[in-house]
Scaffold this active site. Sequence first.
Site, short mmCIF file in Angstrom:
data_model
loop_
_atom_site.label_atom_id
_atom_site.label_comp_id
_atom_site.label_asym_id
_atom_site.label_seq_id
_atom_site.Cartn_x
_atom_site.Cartn_y
_atom_site.Cartn_z
N GLY A 48 -28.03 16.94 -29.66
CA GLY A 48 -27.68 18.35 -29.52
C GLY A 48 -26.27 18.65 -29.98
O GLY A 48 -25.63 17.85 -30.68
N GLY A 97 -22.17 19.63 -29.42
CA GLY A 97 -21.05 19.30 -28.51
C GLY A 97 -20.48 17.90 -28.74
O GLY A 97 -20.99 17.12 -29.54
N GLY A 98 -19.38 17.60 -28.01
CA GLY A 98 -18.65 16.34 -28.20
C GLY A 98 -19.46 15.13 -27.76
O GLY A 98 -19.40 14.08 -28.39
N ILE A 99 -20.20 15.26 -26.66
CA ILE A 99 -20.92 14.09 -26.14
C ILE A 99 -21.95 13.56 -27.17
O ILE A 99 -21.97 12.36 -27.44
CB ILE A 99 -21.56 14.39 -24.76
N GLU A 152 -33.39 19.12 -34.20
CA GLU A 152 -33.17 20.54 -34.52
C GLU A 152 -31.93 20.66 -35.41
O GLU A 152 -31.98 21.17 -36.52
CB GLU A 152 -32.98 21.26 -33.19
N LEU A 189 -23.96 22.30 -18.57
CA LEU A 189 -22.70 22.74 -17.95
C LEU A 189 -22.68 22.43 -16.46
O LEU A 189 -21.64 22.17 -15.88
CB LEU A 189 -22.50 24.24 -18.19
N GLY A 241 -32.77 24.60 -28.39
CA GLY A 241 -33.91 23.67 -28.34
C GLY A 241 -33.83 22.70 -27.18
O GLY A 241 -34.49 21.67 -27.21
N LYS A 291 -4.02 29.13 -12.48
CA LYS A 291 -3.96 27.90 -11.68
C LYS A 291 -5.24 27.07 -11.92
O LYS A 291 -6.34 27.59 -11.85
CB LYS A 291 -3.82 28.26 -10.19
#
Length: 442
Positions: free
Chosen positions: A220, A222-224, A243, A318, A341, A373
């Site tokens: 998919g 993203g970084g991972i 995908e 998330l 997907g 903060k």
Amino acid sequence: MTVRAIELYNKKRTDIEGALKSIRSEDFLIAAMAGSEPIPLLEQLHRLKAMGIINCQLTNCLPMREYEFIKNPEYVDTIFTAGWFYSNIMRKANQQGNVSFAPQHLHSSFTKRLFARDGRRLVLLCTCSLMDKHGYLSLSLGTTYERQAIEAGAYVIAVVNNRMPRTFGDTIVHISEIDLLVEADYEVPTLPSAQINEKDRRIGGYIAELVEDGATIQLGIGGIPNAVAEALKGKRHLGIHTEMFTEGMVDLIEAGAVDNSHKTLYKGKTVATFALGGERLYDFIDDNPSIIFKYGKWTNNPHIIGRNHKMISINTTLEVDLTGQCASESIGPIQFSGTGGQSDTAVGAQLSEGGKSFIALYATTEIKDKDGKKTTISKIVPMLKTGAVVSLSRNDVDFVVTEYGAVSLRGRTIKERIERLISIAHPDFRDELRFDAKKLAP
Ligand code: COA
């Protein structure tokens, strides 16, 4: 080049002005996805307002530029935008009310019924690579829904950019299928590769341990997923049915880890529905017959995905609750991205013989309050935030992975899931989670 193809090409040629003039009030506009967006046309689309056009709807997915018609509420009566995978641009515009999110799975996003659109005329705004000598162009970076729109009878306005890679599969379009074309020369939009950190590496390592040689993978966004690709470099005879085709996958092919030789569907070929990344990726897919871009409704159909033996899907989320519900696209009620997907590929992988699906996330994240903060919170929670969108149901979740390990939830009771998920939560949050979990399973 055939004389007929040249004649057709010249007959359809126009400029941005001509393309804008062909759009009518009430049209349903379909903008090609992400890197395939026809940027020069979308940059001028707000001018329809001054031309008296009203009530158009536009659907998009992962837009790459902050177009005037999206960011400026002044144009909402001319074009209202429905997005089904938000980028930062859409997140901002959503707060202003000139865009709205359209929840849908990628594989079922553009069926015949959805294309009917209350009788509105369909207009596809897409990009193409240059025409070849036989009169064929390609939809270039993918065909998640673009070719489906052509087949549903859309009026096709194509921006032909000589820098777009030429790709094969369902991306191929004949000049006769295009109504208007505008020639342009601009940089193909890129998505910078997310940097891989130590947590990503640990997650990648846990997943790689569970992926066998000869498996077929989907990664998919993203970084991972990039870290997983790196961790898979030592594997052999992997295949790709995905995908999104990414730069990490180019690395895997070049490292010899992927050869597609053990695939049970499209042996020898990498199958994808779209590509997004940098120049290196675009060079790699250009004129490359080993990569086949197929319709999103096909590539992401769970039953098709499941025909690949040892299918592995790897996506991110998330927030996950202690029963396994994954909120992957929203932070509370605030839309962050989209289901895309995620569910298609997770379900598909589990229909596959020997398949596995992974949902990865960091155990914690840092959030800022309105005074700036920072607080660290657990992403594994007893209950999802109020209003959070469940992208992957707990009935469909399989493995969940953090930097503290990988656990399998499939077939497990709530009691077992709680124990397993707490075992991969950040140690600082485990006691609190155990205490709160009593409300779920005394
Ligand atoms: N509570 C509050 N904020 C959270 C959070 C949580 N539980 N989890 C993450 N965030 C915040 C992060 O702090 C970060 O904020 P920042 O941008 O200000 O730093 C932001 O949300 C993004 O989080 P991150 O974990 O870095 O996500 P990502 O960049 O790796 O992206 C998604 C993950 C959103 C793209 C992914 O989950 C997604 O869209 N999944 C669904 C689609 C999908 O899987 N498709 C499959 C095929 S492509």
